[in-house]
Write an enzyme that holds these catalytic residues in place. Structure first.
Site, PDB file in Angstrom:
ATOM      1  N   LEU A 129       0.886  -1.153   0.000  1.00 19.24           N
ATOM      2  CA  LEU A 129       0.000   0.000   0.000  1.00 19.24           C
ATOM      3  C   LEU A 129       0.925   1.204   0.000  1.00 19.24           C
ATOM      4  CD1 LEU A 129      -3.044   0.660   0.118  1.00 19.24           C
ATOM      5  CD2 LEU A 129      -2.842   0.819   2.599  1.00 19.24           C
ATOM      6  N   ASP A 130       0.911   1.990  -1.098  1.00 18.24           N
ATOM      7  CA  ASP A 130       1.931   3.019  -1.257  1.00 18.24           C
ATOM      8  C   ASP A 130       1.851   4.078  -0.164  1.00 18.24           C
ATOM      9  OD1 ASP A 130       0.395   5.453  -2.203  1.00 18.24           O
ATOM     10  OD2 ASP A 130      -0.176   4.072  -3.774  1.00 18.24           O
ATOM     11  N   ALA A 131       2.916   4.843  -0.024  1.00 18.28           N
ATOM     12  CA  ALA A 131       3.058   5.775   1.096  1.00 18.28           C
ATOM     13  C   ALA A 131       1.964   6.823   1.114  1.00 18.28           C
ATOM     14  CB  ALA A 131       4.433   6.441   1.049  1.00 18.28           C
ATOM     15  N   SER A 133      -1.119   6.415   0.249  1.00 21.96           N
ATOM     16  CA  SER A 133      -2.426   5.799   0.487  1.00 21.96           C
ATOM     17  C   SER A 133      -2.583   5.419   1.954  1.00 21.96           C
ATOM     18  CB  SER A 133      -2.606   4.559  -0.388  1.00 21.96           C
ATOM     19  OG  SER A 133      -2.464   4.883  -1.755  1.00 21.96           O
TER      20      SER A 133
END
Length: 347
Positions: A129-131, A133
């Site tokens: 889960l990208d930074a 998000s």
């Protein structure tokens, strides 16, 4: 004439040959057992095996696959026996600015730093889960379950609440549902799998949708929306498979309830060849055709009005201007812009 050594182990001269370790009937994959014991990630454990630092019952193994019985086989890594730790399953509400990787060269806050589990076991995030998000992130030391939940072959869906700039019209919604062609860095570009969409609300400057997909390609939702001319303002994961994120606030965590763990195990239990159809969803995702007629009429009116109206650059917001520029570049070059990078590392 002697018999050649079997794959997966090294011969000891004239000593009797050991049984094969590449028989799936022996049990679980060695790298999975090692990951479950907290040695390292599954891929890192595979590298340790190939380096020749892992022994099973006194035999050095180098060639994969290797199958072992954790209850019976003695497994050593660099001469030390691996620990048999209890399996832990955690749900975390990941805040913005926190990375899901366990190793970040930029030194940003990590998801595992927010989980102080009393057992002290080494946990690994399930997928990414990208930074930028937020939302639901599962962490565990169960390598096999983590693999099944994260790999697209097992079709365990993830659901996201997305807020984006501008008015997402019905044409763009249909394109997103049917799939778009995305380029990949390490392989030829390909079309995304069909996704499920629910329109939550349309405001003057933003649109909110619920997106459900089972792929996990790099920044997939952001790139798909950019292709239809919209920039993501907020991306929040609310559900993994049949399990919703409940009982948490930003930065907090809890252990999975037994029924939640069982639901995830059931959702990922069958091999792809045994699937007879998509798994049942928890919570209804209303199809676009089920929206009330007033919303459809208003949308059609806006669409017909906007189709004949020239775009006035002076009336666009900065975000809309960037989206128009990105759409024009893509129409001309066919390339998707890469995510911005700064001195603090990838965003």
């Amino acid at each position: 004439m002697g018999i050649d050594p079997q794959p997966g182990w090294i011969s000891g001269g004239d000593k009797p040959k050991e049984p094969r370790f590449n028989d799936p009937k022996r049990g679980k994959r060695l790298q999975t057992v090692m990951a479950d014991a907290g040695v390292a990630s599954r891929r890192a454990c595979e590298a340790l095996i190939e380096e020749g630092v892992v022994e099973v019952n006194g035999v050095t193994v180098r060639t994969l696959p290797v199958f072992v019985d954790p209850a019976q086989d003695r497994i050593l890594v660099n001469g030390e026996p691996i620990r048999r730790e209890a399996l832990v399953y955690v749900m975390l509400w990941k805040p913005k600015g926190v990375v899901s990787t366990n190793a970040d060269p930029a030194g940003r806050p990590r998801a595992i730093d927010l989980v102080g589990h009393p057992t002290g076991v080494r946990l690994f995030p399930v997928g990414r889960l990208d930074a930028d998000s937020t939302g639901m992130l599962l962490l565990t030391n169960d390598g096999e379950l983590a693999h099944r939940l994260a790999h697209p072959r097992f079709e365990v869906h993830k659901t996201y609440e997305v807020v984006l700039d501008g008015d997402l019209d019905d044409s763009a919604l249909r394109k997103l549902e049917q799939g778009l062609h995305l380029a990949d860095r390490d392989r030829p570009g390909r079309r995304t799998e069909p996704i499920r969409l629910q329109l939550i609300s349309r405001e003057r400057r933003t649109t909110k949708v619920l997106m459900e997909l089972h792929e996990g390609r790099n920044r997939q939702i952001r790139r798909m929306l950019l292709l239809v001319g919209h920039k993501v303002r907020k991306l929040h994961r609310v559900q993994v498979g049949p399990v919703k994120m409940t009982g948490l606030k930003s930065g907090s965590w809890r252990e999975l309830a037994p029924e939640e763990l069982e639901a995830l195990q059931n959702a990922s239990a069958k091999s792809p060849g045994e699937r007879k159809g998509r798994q049942a969803r928890v919570g209804k995702v209303r199809p676009l055709d089920a929206r009330d007629s007033s919303t459809q009429k208003a949308s059609a009116k806006r669409k017909s009005t906007n189709a004949n109206r020239p775009i006035d650059p002076d009336r666009l917001t900065p975000a809309q201007k960037k989206a128009e520029e990105a759409r024009a570049r893509f129409a001309k070059t066919g390339r998707v812009p890469k995510p911005r990078r700064d001195a603090n590392g990838p965003r």
